[in-house]
Design a protein around this motif. Structure first.
Motif, mmCIF file in Angstrom:
data_model
loop_
_atom_site.group_PDB
_atom_site.id
_atom_site.type_symbol
_atom_site.label_atom_id
_atom_site.label_comp_id
_atom_site.label_asym_id
_atom_site.label_seq_id
_atom_site.Cartn_x
_atom_site.Cartn_y
_atom_site.Cartn_z
ATOM 1 N N UNK A 38 0.811 -1.222 0.000
ATOM 2 C CA UNK A 38 0.000 0.000 0.000
ATOM 3 C C UNK A 38 0.842 1.268 0.000
ATOM 4 N N UNK A 39 1.996 1.231 0.698
ATOM 5 C CA UNK A 39 2.875 2.402 0.751
ATOM 6 C C UNK A 39 3.398 2.727 -0.647
ATOM 7 N N UNK A 40 3.888 1.686 -1.345
ATOM 8 C CA UNK A 40 4.384 1.864 -2.713
ATOM 9 C C UNK A 40 3.250 2.359 -3.607
ATOM 10 N N UNK A 41 2.087 1.740 -3.438
ATOM 11 C CA UNK A 41 0.946 2.077 -4.271
ATOM 12 C C UNK A 41 0.622 3.569 -4.185
ATOM 13 N N UNK A 42 0.640 4.091 -2.946
ATOM 14 C CA UNK A 42 0.356 5.513 -2.739
ATOM 15 C C UNK A 42 1.380 6.376 -3.483
#
Lengths: 203, 203
Positions: free
Chosen positions: B104-108
């Protein structure tokens, strides 16, 4: 090959082990190792299998002329075959693309895919130009290359940020209408063009 | 951040360890762990740093009007900054894009990049339409989205099959000339257009 597909969707490429593939098949891990020395070798065979399926799929496309064939090619690449696992599968394929520089076997397979798509698009564009269906003021080789790039971009954005491939599909069909399809004199006189005709044809 | 860049180029994303990053910096592995709990967290900070550099870089572009700005944006994304490590770095970024669905961090961060590029392209297109530099018969939002897809595709093909980004750059500049730039009445009368004018300007 089916077991490899399922295992790739479940585990992704990076953490995939031969054991995970064996778990999805009726074969033991030992049997898999007997046929394939490594995960790389098995996946390389899997990519070859994907290539053959893809080639068979696009060569079986039914299309009435180059305009329809071009649209069918775009739709085939950008339409999910299997809704549920499509996202997982595309993600694993993107991981494999990122292995291109490190793995010569993968690289050869990835290049074959790229060339196949490029070749089918280019021959369709040339066919359409010869028949006067497409404009004659573009370079079919360069536009085919451009379209392959767009199709790759759609797949990457789908995985990376969840961008809907249908959106690129609609944009590409609009690109075909506006910039590739030849406008006939009759169309111009009627104030219509193939774009509108295509719209009327669709359900 | 510099050490992370070097370590990513050397090792790629999948096999990168905190230790590899420490080896490229003056900090110990312990110090890195004090600031960042995990490799994911450090790389997420690195993506934020890349975002800030990229935003600063494109906002500092000097361009005389929206036409030049659009070309400068395309050239910036498709020109290697650092010849030697560019391929390695692009490969690591593609690996990180393939992590989008899992992290999720990368996705953001990946979404922020996507939106930034989309927003800058769209505002440039709108500016050009308002000033009459670009045609008014296209949807700026949709074309900006299409351009982001093309730029992603160029980066993916560069990594996967060694496709030269310069080729996509030339195709996109041609696309701008043929389909986005407005043809003025004077151009039409002279049998010339902005495409030719742009060609004459370039060295």
């Amino acid at each position: 090959m089916e077991a490899t597909y399922v295992a790739l969707c479940k585990h992704g490429y990076a953490s995939l082990r031969m054991q995970d593939i064996a778990a999805e098949s009726s074969k033991s891990k030992g049997t898999l190792h007997y046929h394939y020395d490594s995960k790389q070798e098995l996946l390389s065979a899997f990519l070859e299998y994907l290539y053959d399926s893809f080639a068979a799929r696009i060569d079986a496309l039914e299309a009435d002329g180059p305009d329809e064939r071009l649209r069918a090619l775009i739709e085939t690449v950008l339409s999910p075959r299997d809704g549920e696992t499509e996202q997982e599968f595309r993600t694993a394929l993107l991981e494999i693309k990122a292995q291109g520089p490190y793995d010569d076997e993968f690289r050869v397979q990835l290049e074959a895919f790229d060339h196949l798509l490029h070749e089918r698009l280019e021959s369709t564009l040339l066919d359409g130009q010869e028949r006067g269906v497409f404009r004659d003021d573009f370079d079919a080789e360069s536009i085919a290359d451009f379209l392959v790039t767009v199709l790759n971009g759609a797949q990457t954005r789908h995985v990376a940020v969840g961008h809907p491939p249908e959106q690129t599909r609609a944009q590409l069909l609009d690109y075909v209408d506006r910039h590739l399809v030849a406008t006939t004199d009759a169309d111009a006189a009627n104030g219509t063009n193939d774009a509108n005709a295509a719209e009327e044809r669709s359900p």
